[in-house]
Motif scaffolding. Structure first.
Motif, PDB file in Angstrom:
ATOM      1  N   TRP A 194       0.837  -1.204   0.000  1.00  0.00           N
ATOM      2  CA  TRP A 194       0.000   0.000   0.000  1.00  0.00           C
ATOM      3  C   TRP A 194       0.871   1.254   0.000  1.00  0.00           C
ATOM      4  CZ3 TRP A 194      -2.566  -2.207   4.924  1.00  0.00           C
ATOM      5  CH2 TRP A 194      -3.453  -3.242   4.581  1.00  0.00           C
ATOM      6  N   ARG A 195       0.452   2.268  -0.733  1.00  0.00           N
ATOM      7  CA  ARG A 195       1.197   3.525  -0.716  1.00  0.00           C
ATOM      8  C   ARG A 195       1.199   4.138   0.686  1.00  0.00           C
ATOM      9  NH1 ARG A 195      -1.825   7.624   0.103  1.00  0.00           N
ATOM     10  NH2 ARG A 195      -4.024   7.707  -0.499  1.00  0.00           N
ATOM     11  N   SER A 196       0.145   3.847   1.469  1.00  0.00           N
ATOM     12  CA  SER A 196       0.029   4.447   2.801  1.00  0.00           C
ATOM     13  C   SER A 196       1.117   3.977   3.755  1.00  0.00           C
ATOM     14  CB  SER A 196      -1.352   4.152   3.399  1.00  0.00           C
ATOM     15  OG  SER A 196      -1.624   2.769   3.390  1.00  0.00           O
ATOM     16  N   GLN A 199       3.653   6.665   2.428  1.00  0.00           N
ATOM     17  CA  GLN A 199       3.189   8.044   2.332  1.00  0.00           C
ATOM     18  C   GLN A 199       2.440   8.528   3.579  1.00  0.00           C
ATOM     19  OE1 GLN A 199       0.977   8.345  -1.328  1.00  0.00           O
ATOM     20  NE2 GLN A 199       2.743   7.828  -2.592  1.00  0.00           N
ATOM     21  N   TYR A 222      11.186   6.649   0.929  1.00  0.00           N
ATOM     22  CA  TYR A 222      11.340   5.842  -0.280  1.00  0.00           C
ATOM     23  C   TYR A 222      12.782   5.361  -0.451  1.00  0.00           C
ATOM     24  CZ  TYR A 222       6.640   6.542  -2.121  1.00  0.00           C
ATOM     25  OH  TYR A 222       5.278   6.502  -2.313  1.00  0.00           O
ATOM     26  N   LEU A 329      -0.915   9.663  -6.504  1.00  0.00           N
ATOM     27  CA  LEU A 329       0.036   9.231  -5.483  1.00  0.00           C
ATOM     28  C   LEU A 329       0.319   7.742  -5.584  1.00  0.00           C
ATOM     29  CD1 LEU A 329      -1.165  11.246  -2.347  1.00  0.00           C
ATOM     30  CD2 LEU A 329       0.597  11.842  -4.006  1.00  0.00           C
ATOM     31  N   GLN A 330      -0.709   6.955  -5.902  1.00  0.00           N
ATOM     32  CA  GLN A 330      -0.519   5.512  -6.049  1.00  0.00           C
ATOM     33  C   GLN A 330       0.356   5.186  -7.257  1.00  0.00           C
ATOM     34  OE1 GLN A 330      -1.835   2.809  -3.958  1.00  0.00           O
ATOM     35  NE2 GLN A 330      -0.108   1.981  -5.118  1.00  0.00           N
ATOM     36  N   HIS A 333       3.930   6.177  -6.504  1.00  0.00           N
ATOM     37  CA  HIS A 333       4.423   5.239  -5.489  1.00  0.00           C
ATOM     38  C   HIS A 333       4.922   3.958  -6.146  1.00  0.00           C
ATOM     39  CE1 HIS A 333       4.347   2.756  -1.802  1.00  0.00           C
ATOM     40  NE2 HIS A 333       3.631   1.872  -2.483  1.00  0.00           N
ATOM     41  N   ASP A 334       4.118   3.396  -7.051  1.00  0.00           N
ATOM     42  CA  ASP A 334       4.498   2.160  -7.736  1.00  0.00           C
ATOM     43  C   ASP A 334       5.752   2.356  -8.585  1.00  0.00           C
ATOM     44  OD1 ASP A 334       2.203   1.221  -6.587  1.00  0.00           O
ATOM     45  OD2 ASP A 334       1.225   0.633  -8.459  1.00  0.00           O
TER      46      ASP A 334
END
Length: 359
Positions: A194-196, A199, A222, A329-330, A333-334
């Motif tokens: 998960w990005r969370s 982030q 990151y 954001l997702q 993130h990936d």
């Protein structure tokens, strides 16, 4: 033409809520619908609070609750389809506030503002405030969440390492190195895809807001995740995502529906949740004690402090551009975690794209 709305149960900031989307059962009811309501759930068999709440509510009222179960990965997509297609599920459980705000801003949910004023909400006041959208509330919060670091005591014992306490990020990374086997089979740490996990934690620790296009505070987080992947102390992001690794494996009649969401959000519902190890939104000393009396629950002061934070904040603030920002954001993130972008470039792209979205 009838406007379809749903009633929701939700989760809040780290949390959850229940909502109504009155779909089809508003005009009269059969005897069967008066004695049974349907509630959307995800991964019913492995999510203990649903069964506990349903059984307690049925015992209290005689009204049967039927789960409309959806796979967790498909949950938000499925709810969007249900809300736009006239689905007749009585109550929708919301996994996050982003979905809640998205549906509420589209006028797809039943306004609960007046009804909430009649309920006892003092012990969950801070939670209710987070669901406010322009002076109105469309859900009843029943659960709150927080991030927890679990560790395998046997791995620490085998390695002759003391159990961790009050870890810094540097200590976390160092322990992951010591516990890894460097064989692609045993990793010293795991943070879900998960990005969370990057982030939201970064935002919370830097007093930042994820809907504001300034994301430089994320780069260190990151950098650490990428470094740990490269060193083999954490599973490669691409592998974890493609193989769908689970974090568990790594270590109305509308009246009946209204009664259910109020039960789930009440003190009585909170006791049911605490009794199965789920953190409720409605909190009292008695409920806290129920939670910590469970077998195997840590009772040290640090754990109790984590359970009763000084402040609760939204993981993703309510914003009209929320779904689009979340998607941006997702995506970035990936791209960062598979190595297609550096953290600096990825966070810069986040800022540029979010700023353009909000113009």
């Amino acid at each position: 033409m009838k406007r379809w709305k749903k009633m929701m149960i939700g989760s809040i900031v780290l949390g959850m809520s229940l909502v109504f989307g009155a779909c089809g059962n508003q005009e009269g009811s059969s005897e069967e619908s008066a004695n049974e309501i349907t509630v959307s759930t995800w991964n019913y068999e492995t999510t203990p609070e649903f069964k506990a709440l349903f059984e307690a509510f049925e015992k209290k009222t005689g009204i049967k609750v039927k789960a409309v179960d959806i796979a967790s990965d498909d949950y938000d997509t499925k709810l969007t389809t249900m809300l736009s297609s006239g689905d007749t599920t009585d109550v929708l459980t919301m996994k996050n506030l982003l979905s809640y705000s998205n549906y509420a801003l589209r006028d797809q949910l039943v306004d609960q503002t007046e009804r909430i004023r009649e309920l006892d909400t003092d012990a969950a006041e801070g939670t209710y405030e987070m669901y406010d959208i322009d002076g109105k509330t469309y859900a009843l919060p029943y659960r709150t969440d927080f991030w927890v670091l679990y560790y395998n005591k046997k791995m620490f014992d085998d390695a002759g390492i003391q159990y961790p306490e009050n870890l810094t990020w540097d200590e976390y990374e160092d322990l992951a190195k010591k516990l890894s086997k460097n064989d692609g089979q045993v990793y010293g740490a795991y943070q879900h895809i998960w990005r969370s996990t990057i982030q939201a934690i970064a935002a919370a620790q830097n007093e930042a807001n994820l809907v504001e296009p300034d994301y430089r505070f994320m780069t260190d987080y990151y950098d650490r995740a990428l470094r740990m992947q490269k060193e083999g102390t954490q599973m490669d992001f691409g592998t974890a995502k493609s193989t769908k690794v689970t974090y568990q494996s790594q270590f109305e009649e509308q009246k009946a529906a209204q009664e259910f969401i109020e039960f789930a959000a009440s003190e009585e519902g909170a006791k049911v949740l605490a009794g199965v190890g789920v953190v409720p939104s409605y909190r009292t000393d008695e409920i806290d004690q129920l939670y910590f009396n469970l077998a195997g629950m840590p009772t040290d002061e640090i754990s109790k402090k984590a359970f009763s934070p000084d402040e609760i904040k939204l993981e993703f603030p309510i914003d009209t551009h929320g779904p689009a920002i979340d998607k941006i954001l997702q995506e970035e993130h990936d791209l960062i975690l598979v190595g297609d972008e550096t953290p600096e470039k990825g966070t810069a792209n986040m800022e540029k794209r979010v700023a353009a979205e909000k113009e």
